[in-house]
Motif scaffolding. Structure first.
Motif, PDB file in Angstrom:
ATOM      1  N   MET A  40       9.915 -10.154  -9.916  1.00 14.54           N
ATOM      2  CA  MET A  40       9.322 -10.754  -8.719  1.00 14.54           C
ATOM      3  C   MET A  40      10.093 -12.001  -8.296  1.00 14.54           C
ATOM      4  SD  MET A  40       5.276 -10.144  -9.592  1.00 14.54           S
ATOM      5  CE  MET A  40       4.658 -10.896  -8.070  1.00 14.54           C
ATOM      6  N   GLY A  87      12.983 -11.038  -6.342  1.00  9.25           N
ATOM      7  CA  GLY A  87      12.717 -10.389  -5.065  1.00  9.25           C
ATOM      8  C   GLY A  87      12.917  -8.885  -5.118  1.00  9.25           C
ATOM      9  N   ASP A 116       9.174  -4.662  -4.019  1.00  8.87           N
ATOM     10  CA  ASP A 116       8.810  -4.453  -2.613  1.00  8.87           C
ATOM     11  C   ASP A 116       8.082  -3.128  -2.496  1.00  8.87           C
ATOM     12  OD1 ASP A 116       8.583  -4.657   0.104  1.00  8.87           O
ATOM     13  OD2 ASP A 116      10.647  -4.029   0.527  1.00  8.87           O
ATOM     14  N   GLY A 118       4.669  -3.024  -1.501  1.00  8.03           N
ATOM     15  CA  GLY A 118       3.463  -3.187  -0.701  1.00  8.03           C
ATOM     16  C   GLY A 118       2.342  -3.925  -1.399  1.00  8.03           C
ATOM     17  N   ALA A 122      10.231  -0.463  -9.345  1.00  4.86           N
ATOM     18  CA  ALA A 122      11.086  -1.492  -8.745  1.00  4.86           C
ATOM     19  C   ALA A 122      12.543  -1.290  -9.161  1.00  4.86           C
ATOM     20  CB  ALA A 122      10.597  -2.879  -9.150  1.00  4.86           C
ATOM     21  N   ALA A 173       6.416   4.251  -0.913  1.00 13.50           N
ATOM     22  CA  ALA A 173       7.580   3.370  -0.861  1.00 13.50           C
ATOM     23  C   ALA A 173       8.893   4.124  -0.683  1.00 13.50           C
ATOM     24  CB  ALA A 173       7.647   2.529  -2.136  1.00 13.50           C
TER      25      ALA A 173
END
Length: 353
Positions: free
Chosen positions: A210, A213, A216, A218, A239, A339
């Motif tokens: 996290m 970054g 992602d 949602g 991820a 995703a």
């Protein structure tokens, strides 16, 4: 004999190297100190590296004080030294594959060098991206010094380093990468089987992703806080596979994926294909010897290992945690679909047809 005396420095009484230094390969680039822009080297011969599960302080506890050299005092990298990567999402036999590339005269491997983890930590503490990129380039070149001329370097970073994978491949146009992973259910079973330690580990890993970054999917941070341990594990797995998909899309000729169960079912085919990807020369007989020596030993403990033993562990986990695994796999499948992440990674090294 290497004269160490002029190469050390100490705060307050800085002693610098009078000329640029090229250390022999036995001196492993172990840590990076951004405060002094210096690399810490430790003397680790080939046999000790082979026996260590990872190149960490815990695995190498008795090597004495490091040799500390400012980055500016290191000689430029050797030209044309090839570096390849094994990126992975954990519990997928990546250490086993790295062990298959300890082949004197042909290749050498580095298993989770801590220097790369230090750069991730520096990023998390607010290090300047451009400066980190420059140090990453020099760090990889320093790690890649071969024991013998002509050896190809294979680096298996810790999976916490996956956020730097794009930069590594962009800066190394001759590099190839194997993206190794376990099927989601098998991965979750491995985490569950580790007990509390495994569940804490996936939470720590996701927290670092996290910060990078990389998550992602949602979810708001508070949503992840409410997830169960195995949901957190699945979120981290997804991820990483999102990162893998980006690497494959950008460099389809240089980046290939391999599922751990395919690797173990077809080790000779897999090793032949990885050799081709990495540019490592070998005869069929040499590869067969590697398979017999490496694929029959547990990569971390050194004990006996075979694919059937791994499957037995997976069956036990599936039985002990059946309800939780089924629920989380079904949930993760929906998250992946939303995703746009494939549970079976694209661009496989070996066809499954």
């Amino acid at each position: 004999m290497l004269d160490l005396a002029p190469l050390r420095y100490e705060d307050g009484g800085m002693t610098t190297v009078p000329e640029q230094v090229r250390l022999p390969a036995e001196w492993l680039a172990h840590r990076y100190d951004p405060g002094h822009d210096a690399i810490h080297f430790i003397s680790v011969d080939r046999d000790r590296r082979r026996r260590a599960a990872f190149l960490t302080d815990a695995e190498l506890p008795d090597l004495g004080d490091p040799l500390i050299i400012r980055r500016v005092d290191l000689a430029p990298a050797l030209p044309d030294q090839r570096v390849n990567f094994i990126f992975h999402s954990a519990y997928c036999c990546s250490t086993l594959v790295a062990n298959a590339y300890d082949r004197p005269g042909r290749a050498f491997s580095l298993k989770e060098p801590v220097l790369l983890n230090d750069l991730v930590g520096w990023r998390h503490r607010g290090g300047a991206p451009a400066q980190i990129r420059t140090v990453l380039q020099d760090g990889l070149a320093t790690l890649a010094r071969p024991f013998e001329a002509g050896e190809v370097c294979v680096i298996k970073p810790s999976n916490v380093v996956n956020g730097l994978a794009l930069a590594m491949l962009a800066d190394r146009p001759d590099a190839a990468a194997l993206l190794l992973y376990a099927p989601l259910e098998a991965y979750l079973g491995s985490i569950a089987g580790k007990g509390l330690w495994g569940r804490l580990w996936v939470r720590d890993l996701l927290a670092k992703f996290m910060k990078e970054g990389l998550v992602d999917l949602g979810f708001a941070p508070e949503d992840i806080f409410l997830q169960s341990d195995l949901q957190v594990a699945a979120t981290g797995w997804l991820a990483q596979h999102a990162v893998f998909a980006k690497l494959v899309e950008r460099w389809p000729m240089r980046v290939r994926t391999l599922e751990s169960e395919v690797l173990l079912a077809r080790p000779m085919e897999a090793l032949t294909a990885v050799d081709t990807l990495f540019g490592v020369r070998a005869t069929a007989a040499e590869r067969e010897a590697v398979v017999q020596a490496v694929f029959t030993r547990h990569a971390k403990s050194g004990g006996d290992f075979d694919a059937e033993a791994r499957k037995a562990d997976q069956r036990a986990a599936a039985q002990n945690y059946a309800e939780e695994l089924a629920m989380v796999v079904a949930w993760a499948d929906k998250v992946a679909h939303s995703a746009g992440i494939a549970l079976i990674a694209p661009n496989p090294l070996l066809s499954t047809q």
